[in-house]
Design a protein around this motif. Structure first.
Motif, PDB file in Angstrom:
ATOM      1  N   PRO A  89     -13.391 -23.189  15.438  1.00 50.77           N
ATOM      2  CA  PRO A  89     -13.960 -22.688  14.179  1.00 50.77           C
ATOM      3  C   PRO A  89     -12.881 -22.365  13.135  1.00 50.77           C
ATOM      4  O   PRO A  89     -13.087 -22.575  11.942  1.00 50.77           O
ATOM      5  CB  PRO A  89     -14.716 -21.425  14.588  1.00 50.77           C
ATOM      6  CG  PRO A  89     -14.972 -21.584  16.032  1.00 50.77           C
ATOM      7  CD  PRO A  89     -13.816 -22.370  16.567  1.00 50.77           C
ATOM      8  N   LEU A  90     -11.721 -21.864  13.590  1.00 51.19           N
ATOM      9  CA  LEU A  90     -10.655 -21.528  12.659  1.00 51.19           C
ATOM     10  C   LEU A  90     -10.133 -22.773  11.947  1.00 51.19           C
ATOM     11  O   LEU A  90      -9.911 -22.758  10.728  1.00 51.19           O
ATOM     12  CB  LEU A  90      -9.510 -20.824  13.387  1.00 51.19           C
ATOM     13  CG  LEU A  90      -8.347 -20.361  12.519  1.00 51.19           C
ATOM     14  CD1 LEU A  90      -8.814 -19.354  11.475  1.00 51.19           C
ATOM     15  CD2 LEU A  90      -7.253 -19.770  13.384  1.00 51.19           C
ATOM     16  N   ILE A  91      -9.951 -23.853  12.667  1.00 48.07           N
ATOM     17  CA  ILE A  91      -9.497 -25.105  12.070  1.00 48.07           C
ATOM     18  C   ILE A  91     -10.541 -25.619  11.072  1.00 48.07           C
ATOM     19  O   ILE A  91     -10.199 -26.055   9.969  1.00 48.07           O
ATOM     20  CB  ILE A  91      -9.184 -26.146  13.154  1.00 48.07           C
ATOM     21  CG1 ILE A  91      -7.933 -25.713  13.923  1.00 48.07           C
ATOM     22  CG2 ILE A  91      -9.002 -27.539  12.567  1.00 48.07           C
ATOM     23  CD1 ILE A  91      -7.673 -26.494  15.193  1.00 48.07           C
ATOM     24  N   ALA A  92     -11.821 -25.561  11.458  1.00 50.02           N
ATOM     25  CA  ALA A  92     -12.888 -25.994  10.543  1.00 50.02           C
ATOM     26  C   ALA A  92     -12.893 -25.141   9.283  1.00 50.02           C
ATOM     27  O   ALA A  92     -13.054 -25.663   8.170  1.00 50.02           O
ATOM     28  CB  ALA A  92     -14.245 -25.918  11.242  1.00 50.02           C
ATOM     29  N   LEU A  93     -12.705 -23.844   9.432  1.00 51.06           N
ATOM     30  CA  LEU A  93     -12.681 -22.950   8.277  1.00 51.06           C
ATOM     31  C   LEU A  93     -11.485 -23.248   7.377  1.00 51.06           C
ATOM     32  O   LEU A  93     -11.621 -23.296   6.152  1.00 51.06           O
ATOM     33  CB  LEU A  93     -12.659 -21.489   8.737  1.00 51.06           C
ATOM     34  CG  LEU A  93     -12.754 -20.425   7.653  1.00 51.06           C
ATOM     35  CD1 LEU A  93     -14.075 -20.525   6.914  1.00 51.06           C
ATOM     36  CD2 LEU A  93     -12.578 -19.043   8.261  1.00 51.06           C
ATOM     37  N   CYS A  94     -10.333 -23.484   7.962  1.00 53.85           N
ATOM     38  CA  CYS A  94      -9.128 -23.783   7.167  1.00 53.85           C
ATOM     39  C   CYS A  94      -9.289 -25.087   6.389  1.00 53.85           C
ATOM     40  O   CYS A  94      -9.009 -25.135   5.188  1.00 53.85           O
ATOM     41  CB  CYS A  94      -7.898 -23.848   8.069  1.00 53.85           C
ATOM     42  SG  CYS A  94      -7.389 -22.239   8.679  1.00 53.85           S
ATOM     43  N   PHE A  95      -9.730 -26.144   7.056  1.00 55.34           N
ATOM     44  CA  PHE A  95      -9.930 -27.403   6.352  1.00 55.34           C
ATOM     45  C   PHE A  95     -11.060 -27.300   5.331  1.00 55.34           C
ATOM     46  O   PHE A  95     -10.980 -27.878   4.248  1.00 55.34           O
ATOM     47  CB  PHE A  95     -10.188 -28.548   7.334  1.00 55.34           C
ATOM     48  CG  PHE A  95      -8.933 -29.075   7.966  1.00 55.34           C
ATOM     49  CD1 PHE A  95      -8.003 -29.777   7.211  1.00 55.34           C
ATOM     50  CD2 PHE A  95      -8.687 -28.864   9.303  1.00 55.34           C
ATOM     51  CE1 PHE A  95      -6.840 -30.254   7.783  1.00 55.34           C
ATOM     52  CE2 PHE A  95      -7.522 -29.341   9.891  1.00 55.34           C
ATOM     53  CZ  PHE A  95      -6.588 -30.036   9.132  1.00 55.34           C
ATOM     54  N   GLY A  96     -12.099 -26.566   5.658  1.00 62.75           N
ATOM     55  CA  GLY A  96     -13.186 -26.356   4.708  1.00 62.75           C
ATOM     56  C   GLY A  96     -12.713 -25.613   3.479  1.00 62.75           C
ATOM     57  O   GLY A  96     -13.110 -25.928   2.352  1.00 62.75           O
TER      58      GLY A  96
END
Length: 103
Positions: A89-96
């Protein structure tokens, strides 16, 4: 003593699963608000609703890891659960967030 270790493992698994679900739901609610609400004019998701959706999507899209065929130590499995539960989720949030900056 092995019984207490087993119970501790079960409690740790449930705790990690719960925290991971809350984190995933929170991230989904943020991403939904950034991309879905303005694009499709849909209402924002509450964190609780996003947790439910994240659980359903995870349930429907779970892939079997073929590396699990080999025996692993509890500590390795535990670390992998924590890593995926926090980092995905952290990676998705960062890229988002990076994409959101360009909107």
């Amino acid at each position: 003593m092995p019984f207490l270790i087993f119970i501790g493992g079960v409690v740790a698994f449930v705790g990690i699963w719960a925290l991971s679900s809350i984190w995933s739901g929170y991230v989904l609610s943020i991403l939904w608000g950034w991309f879905i609400v303005p694009t499709f004019h849909l209402p924002p998701l509450s964190v609780v609703t996003a947790i439910g959706i994240a659980i359903v999507v995870s349930y429907l899209t779970h892939q079997i890891d073929r590396d699990d065929d080999k025996k692993r130590e509890w500590s390795e499995t535990f670390a992998k659960m924590i890593g995926w539960g926090i980092m995905k989720p952290l990676i998705a949030l960062c890229f988002g967030w990076i994409v959101y900056l360009f909107m």
